[in-house]
Design a protein around this motif. Structure first.
Motif, PDB file in Angstrom:
ATOM      1  N   ALA A  73       6.787  -8.663  48.414  1.00 32.10           N
ATOM      2  CA  ALA A  73       7.573  -8.934  49.621  1.00 32.10           C
ATOM      3  C   ALA A  73       8.666  -9.961  49.373  1.00 32.10           C
ATOM      4  CB  ALA A  73       6.652  -9.395  50.748  1.00 32.10           C
ATOM      5  N   THR A  74       8.446 -10.890  48.434  1.00 31.03           N
ATOM      6  CA  THR A  74       9.446 -11.917  48.141  1.00 31.03           C
ATOM      7  C   THR A  74      10.171 -11.646  46.819  1.00 31.03           C
ATOM      8  OG1 THR A  74       7.805 -13.329  47.051  1.00 31.03           O
ATOM      9  CG2 THR A  74       8.157 -13.669  49.424  1.00 31.03           C
ATOM     10  N   ALA A  75       9.998 -10.460  46.287  1.00 28.72           N
ATOM     11  CA  ALA A  75      10.602 -10.110  44.997  1.00 28.72           C
ATOM     12  C   ALA A  75      12.096  -9.853  45.140  1.00 28.72           C
ATOM     13  CB  ALA A  75       9.915  -8.886  44.416  1.00 28.72           C
ATOM     14  N   SER A 133      14.310   2.503  41.466  1.00 25.26           N
ATOM     15  CA  SER A 133      14.561   1.158  41.984  1.00 25.26           C
ATOM     16  C   SER A 133      13.434   0.233  41.519  1.00 25.26           C
ATOM     17  CB  SER A 133      14.657   1.164  43.511  1.00 25.26           C
ATOM     18  OG  SER A 133      13.458   1.668  44.082  1.00 25.26           O
ATOM     19  N   ALA A 134      13.733  -1.042  41.469  1.00 22.99           N
ATOM     20  CA  ALA A 134      12.731  -2.010  41.022  1.00 22.99           C
ATOM     21  C   ALA A 134      12.960  -3.349  41.697  1.00 22.99           C
ATOM     22  CB  ALA A 134      12.792  -2.170  39.507  1.00 22.99           C
ATOM     23  N   ARG A 135      11.895  -4.125  41.722  1.00 24.54           N
ATOM     24  CA  ARG A 135      11.935  -5.502  42.205  1.00 24.54           C
ATOM     25  C   ARG A 135      11.166  -6.348  41.207  1.00 24.54           C
ATOM     26  NH1 ARG A 135      13.996  -5.883  47.097  1.00 24.54           N
ATOM     27  NH2 ARG A 135      12.991  -7.817  47.733  1.00 24.54           N
ATOM     28  N   ARG A 136      11.506  -7.637  41.099  1.00 25.50           N
ATOM     29  CA  ARG A 136      10.810  -8.525  40.162  1.00 25.50           C
ATOM     30  C   ARG A 136      10.493  -9.851  40.834  1.00 25.50           C
ATOM     31  NH1 ARG A 136      15.820 -10.160  36.259  1.00 25.50           N
ATOM     32  NH2 ARG A 136      16.688 -11.719  37.639  1.00 25.50           N
ATOM     33  N   ASN A 137       9.443 -10.497  40.322  1.00 26.79           N
ATOM     34  CA  ASN A 137       9.031 -11.784  40.862  1.00 26.79           C
ATOM     35  C   ASN A 137       8.204 -12.506  39.807  1.00 26.79           C
ATOM     36  OD1 ASN A 137       8.615 -13.871  42.680  1.00 26.79           O
ATOM     37  ND2 ASN A 137       7.884 -12.534  44.332  1.00 26.79           N
ATOM     38  N   THR A 138       8.087 -13.820  39.910  1.00 26.77           N
ATOM     39  CA  THR A 138       7.245 -14.580  38.984  1.00 26.77           C
ATOM     40  C   THR A 138       5.860 -14.819  39.567  1.00 26.77           C
ATOM     41  OG1 THR A 138       8.146 -16.653  39.812  1.00 26.77           O
ATOM     42  CG2 THR A 138       9.189 -15.713  37.846  1.00 26.77           C
ATOM     43  N   VAL A 139       5.632 -14.334  40.777  1.00 31.81           N
ATOM     44  CA  VAL A 139       4.307 -14.347  41.400  1.00 31.81           C
ATOM     45  C   VAL A 139       4.009 -12.932  41.878  1.00 31.81           C
ATOM     46  CG1 VAL A 139       4.371 -16.780  42.072  1.00 31.81           C
ATOM     47  CG2 VAL A 139       5.252 -15.056  43.640  1.00 31.81           C
ATOM     48  N   THR A 164       9.784   9.851  48.379  1.00 28.49           N
ATOM     49  CA  THR A 164      10.288   8.585  47.846  1.00 28.49           C
ATOM     50  C   THR A 164       9.204   7.532  47.964  1.00 28.49           C
ATOM     51  OG1 THR A 164      12.565   9.135  48.455  1.00 28.49           O
ATOM     52  CG2 THR A 164      12.065   6.804  48.089  1.00 28.49           C
ATOM     53  N   ILE A 165       8.994   6.822  46.871  1.00 23.31           N
ATOM     54  CA  ILE A 165       8.062   5.695  46.844  1.00 23.31           C
ATOM     55  C   ILE A 165       8.901   4.431  46.634  1.00 23.31           C
ATOM     56  CG2 ILE A 165       6.086   4.631  45.675  1.00 23.31           C
ATOM     57  CD1 ILE A 165       5.367   7.288  47.000  1.00 23.31           C
ATOM     58  N   ALA A 166       8.845   3.514  47.593  1.00 26.30           N
ATOM     59  CA  ALA A 166       9.578   2.240  47.489  1.00 26.30           C
ATOM     60  C   ALA A 166       8.924   1.380  46.415  1.00 26.30           C
ATOM     61  CB  ALA A 166       9.554   1.518  48.830  1.00 26.30           C
ATOM     62  N   PRO A 167       9.710   0.551  45.746  1.00 29.35           N
ATOM     63  CA  PRO A 167       9.124  -0.264  44.670  1.00 29.35           C
ATOM     64  C   PRO A 167       8.004  -1.193  45.149  1.00 29.35           C
ATOM     65  CG  PRO A 167      11.411  -0.899  45.063  1.00 29.35           C
ATOM     66  CD  PRO A 167      11.137   0.311  45.885  1.00 29.35           C
ATOM     67  N   GLN A 168       8.079  -1.675  46.381  1.00 27.23           N
ATOM     68  CA  GLN A 168       7.059  -2.596  46.881  1.00 27.23           C
ATOM     69  C   GLN A 168       5.669  -1.969  46.899  1.00 27.23           C
ATOM     70  OE1 GLN A 168      10.025  -1.973  48.165  1.00 27.23           O
ATOM     71  NE2 GLN A 168      10.874  -3.708  49.258  1.00 27.23           N
ATOM     72  N   VAL A 169       5.599  -0.645  46.982  1.00 29.63           N
ATOM     73  CA  VAL A 169       4.315   0.060  46.996  1.00 29.63           C
ATOM     74  C   VAL A 169       4.194   1.017  45.812  1.00 29.63           C
ATOM     75  CG1 VAL A 169       3.989  -0.159  49.488  1.00 29.63           C
ATOM     76  CG2 VAL A 169       5.205   1.832  48.567  1.00 29.63           C
ATOM     77  N   GLY A 170       5.102   0.896  44.864  1.00 28.69           N
ATOM     78  CA  GLY A 170       5.125   1.792  43.705  1.00 28.69           C
ATOM     79  C   GLY A 170       4.289   1.279  42.559  1.00 28.69           C
ATOM     80  N   GLY A 171       4.679   1.687  41.369  1.00 30.94           N
ATOM     81  CA  GLY A 171       3.997   1.236  40.171  1.00 30.94           C
ATOM     82  C   GLY A 171       4.248  -0.237  39.942  1.00 30.94           C
ATOM     83  N   TRP A 226       7.870  -4.186  40.170  1.00 32.59           N
ATOM     84  CA  TRP A 226       7.415  -3.067  40.983  1.00 32.59           C
ATOM     85  C   TRP A 226       8.495  -2.006  40.885  1.00 32.59           C
ATOM     86  CZ3 TRP A 226       6.878  -8.150  42.222  1.00 32.59           C
ATOM     87  CH2 TRP A 226       5.580  -8.607  42.422  1.00 32.59           C
ATOM     88  N   ILE A 227       8.083  -0.776  40.610  1.00 32.69           N
ATOM     89  CA  ILE A 227       9.039   0.294  40.333  1.00 32.69           C
ATOM     90  C   ILE A 227       8.785   1.457  41.281  1.00 32.69           C
ATOM     91  CG2 ILE A 227       9.858   1.932  38.593  1.00 32.69           C
ATOM     92  CD1 ILE A 227       9.024  -0.119  36.477  1.00 32.69           C
TER      93      ILE A 227
END
Length: 156
Positions: free
Chosen positions: A104-106, A94-100, A51-58, A130-131
């Motif tokens: 970590a703050t996504a 899973s994914a995370r999004r941010n405008t910067v 498993t690759i967490a989104p914070q360290v993924g693509g 980040w995916i």
């Protein structure tokens, strides 16, 4: 013989008639730039789950040209692959999004396989994604494998 009477119509003024104009305008938004780094599972054994967490993924960077595009909403459509090849299953997207550019703050984005979409608003003209996912190999043959995560970005 009775006399013949000819009448000629004389054009008169139309009462209560006017004309006017209006401008038709449009603003064409600038193009959207998309760049990415791969979701890399690295080297795995023939039977393993990684498993690759989104914070360290693509990572995907979406750039809206700053002139006229800031504070514009976008819709991000996606299609997720189910496999990287025979006996190489992908799941748990899973994914995370941010405008910067800071995972970590996504904020978490709920991805639904195999496809879907979500909307986002950016004050900076940039949107980062980040995916991550889980790769499960089951007696997979040695080799190099790849699959495509497809993103379609459009202004709202």
């Amino acid at each position: 013989m009775p006399g013949l009477l000819l009448l000629a119509a004389v054009p008169g003024r139309a009462v209560g008639q006017a004309s006017g104009q209006l401008n038709a305008t449009a603003k064409v938004l600038p193009g959207i730039g998309v760049s990415s780094t791969p979701l890399d599972f690295g080297t795995v054994t023939p039977s393993q789950a990684r498993t690759i967490a989104p914070q360290v993924g693509g990572r995907v960077q979406i750039l809206l040209t700053k002139q006229g595009a800031v504070k514009k909403g976008v819709t991000v459509g996606y299609t997720l692959p189910a496999t990287l090849g025979p006996r190489l299953a992908l799941s748990g997207w899973s994914a995370r999004r941010n405008t910067v550019n800071d995972p970590a703050t996504a904020t978490a984005v709920g991805l639904v396989a195999p496809s879907g979409s979500f909307s986002a608003l950016t004050d900076t003209g940039e949107l980062y994604l980040w995916i991550g996912a889980t790769l499960t190999t089951t007696n997979a043959a040695p080799g190099s494998y790849s699959g495509l995560v497809t993103l379609t970005v459009a202004y709202n």
